[in-house]
Design a protein around this motif. Structure first.
Motif, PDB file in Angstrom:
ATOM      1  N   GLN A   1       0.850  -1.185   0.000  1.00 34.04           N
ATOM      2  CA  GLN A   1       0.000   0.000   0.000  1.00 34.04           C
ATOM      3  C   GLN A   1       0.889   1.239   0.000  1.00 34.04           C
ATOM      4  O   GLN A   1       1.953   1.253   0.619  1.00 34.04           O
ATOM      5  N   VAL A   2       0.417   2.270  -0.670  1.00 35.74           N
ATOM      6  CA  VAL A   2       1.172   3.507  -0.768  1.00 35.74           C
ATOM      7  C   VAL A   2       0.704   4.474   0.314  1.00 35.74           C
ATOM      8  O   VAL A   2      -0.492   4.659   0.531  1.00 35.74           O
ATOM      9  N   GLY A  26       6.216   3.405   0.232  1.00 37.93           N
ATOM     10  CA  GLY A  26       5.563   2.112   0.290  1.00 37.93           C
ATOM     11  C   GLY A  26       5.570   1.336  -1.005  1.00 37.93           C
ATOM     12  O   GLY A  26       5.236   0.149  -1.028  1.00 37.93           O
ATOM     13  N   ARG A  27       5.902   1.985  -2.094  1.00 41.87           N
ATOM     14  CA  ARG A  27       5.945   1.324  -3.398  1.00 41.87           C
ATOM     15  C   ARG A  27       6.894   2.113  -4.288  1.00 41.87           C
ATOM     16  O   ARG A  27       7.129   3.296  -4.069  1.00 41.87           O
ATOM     17  N   SER A  28       7.408   1.437  -5.294  1.00 45.63           N
ATOM     18  CA  SER A  28       8.303   2.126  -6.221  1.00 45.63           C
ATOM     19  C   SER A  28       7.618   3.346  -6.818  1.00 45.63           C
ATOM     20  O   SER A  28       6.552   3.243  -7.428  1.00 45.63           O
ATOM     21  N   LEU A  32       4.028   4.795 -10.020  1.00 45.11           N
ATOM     22  CA  LEU A  32       2.866   5.556  -9.576  1.00 45.11           C
ATOM     23  C   LEU A  32       2.524   6.688 -10.540  1.00 45.11           C
ATOM     24  O   LEU A  32       3.398   7.449 -10.968  1.00 45.11           O
ATOM     25  N   ASN A  76      10.781  11.035  -4.538  1.00 48.92           N
ATOM     26  CA  ASN A  76       9.476  10.389  -4.355  1.00 48.92           C
ATOM     27  C   ASN A  76       8.382  11.414  -4.050  1.00 48.92           C
ATOM     28  O   ASN A  76       7.506  11.183  -3.204  1.00 48.92           O
ATOM     29  N   SER A  99      -1.330   2.942  -8.543  1.00 49.48           N
ATOM     30  CA  SER A  99      -0.195   2.029  -8.677  1.00 49.48           C
ATOM     31  C   SER A  99      -0.435   1.100  -9.860  1.00 49.48           C
ATOM     32  O   SER A  99      -1.525   0.539  -9.999  1.00 49.48           O
ATOM     33  N   SER A 101       1.081  -2.154 -12.369  1.00 50.53           N
ATOM     34  CA  SER A 101       1.963  -3.306 -12.444  1.00 50.53           C
ATOM     35  C   SER A 101       2.977  -3.097 -13.560  1.00 50.53           C
ATOM     36  O   SER A 101       2.873  -2.168 -14.353  1.00 50.53           O
ATOM     37  N   ASP A 108      -3.939  -0.572  -7.672  1.00 53.44           N
ATOM     38  CA  ASP A 108      -4.340   0.001  -6.385  1.00 53.44           C
ATOM     39  C   ASP A 108      -4.469   1.512  -6.514  1.00 53.44           C
ATOM     40  O   ASP A 108      -3.840   2.124  -7.383  1.00 53.44           O
TER      41      ASP A 108
END
Length: 121
Positions: A1-2, A26-28, A32, A76, A99, A101, A108
């Motif tokens: 989760q971001v 929380g994510r690359s 995003l 970020n 988000s 893939s 998400d």
């Protein structure tokens, strides 16, 4: 989760400027797409601006020509520069992260808590 943290809101006089920041974790970050939206009580959340993973930008009609969205992947963070502010720009400004893939599928969506922008006349 971001996780998203907005900052930079505040009280400004009409005609002034603000720069809002949206810091993501929380994510690359490169996976995003980020958008800014705003909402006033009793009204639907409204698109302000979005920036894609590749840096393509899109603006809502209400701020077009008065705002610039940008991203710094090294930090970020996505920024929203708001210029020539008007009292009707008063709202809570929210950051949203979509988000994707590796194959480009949306996996998400996450929202920040918002930052208040108040423009006095």
């Amino acid at each position: 989760q971001v996780q998203l943290v907005e900052s930079g809101g505040g009280l400004v006089q009409a005609g002034g400027s603000l720069r809002l920041s949206c810091a993501a974790s929380g994510r690359s970050f490169s996976a995003l797409a980020i958008g800014w939206y705003r909402q006033v009580p009793g009204k639907q959340r409204q698109l302000v601006a979005t920036i894609s993973r590749g840096g393509r930008t899109n603006y809502g009609d209400s701020v077009k020509g008065r705002s610039t969205i940008s991203r710094d992947d090294a930090k970020n963070t996505v920024y929203l520069q708001l210029n020539s502010l008007k009292p009707e720009d008063t709202a809570v400004y929210y950051c949203k992260a979509e988000s994707y893939s590796y194959f480009g599928s949306l996996v998400d969506e996450n929202w920040g808590q918002g930052t208040q922008v108040t423009v006095s006349s």
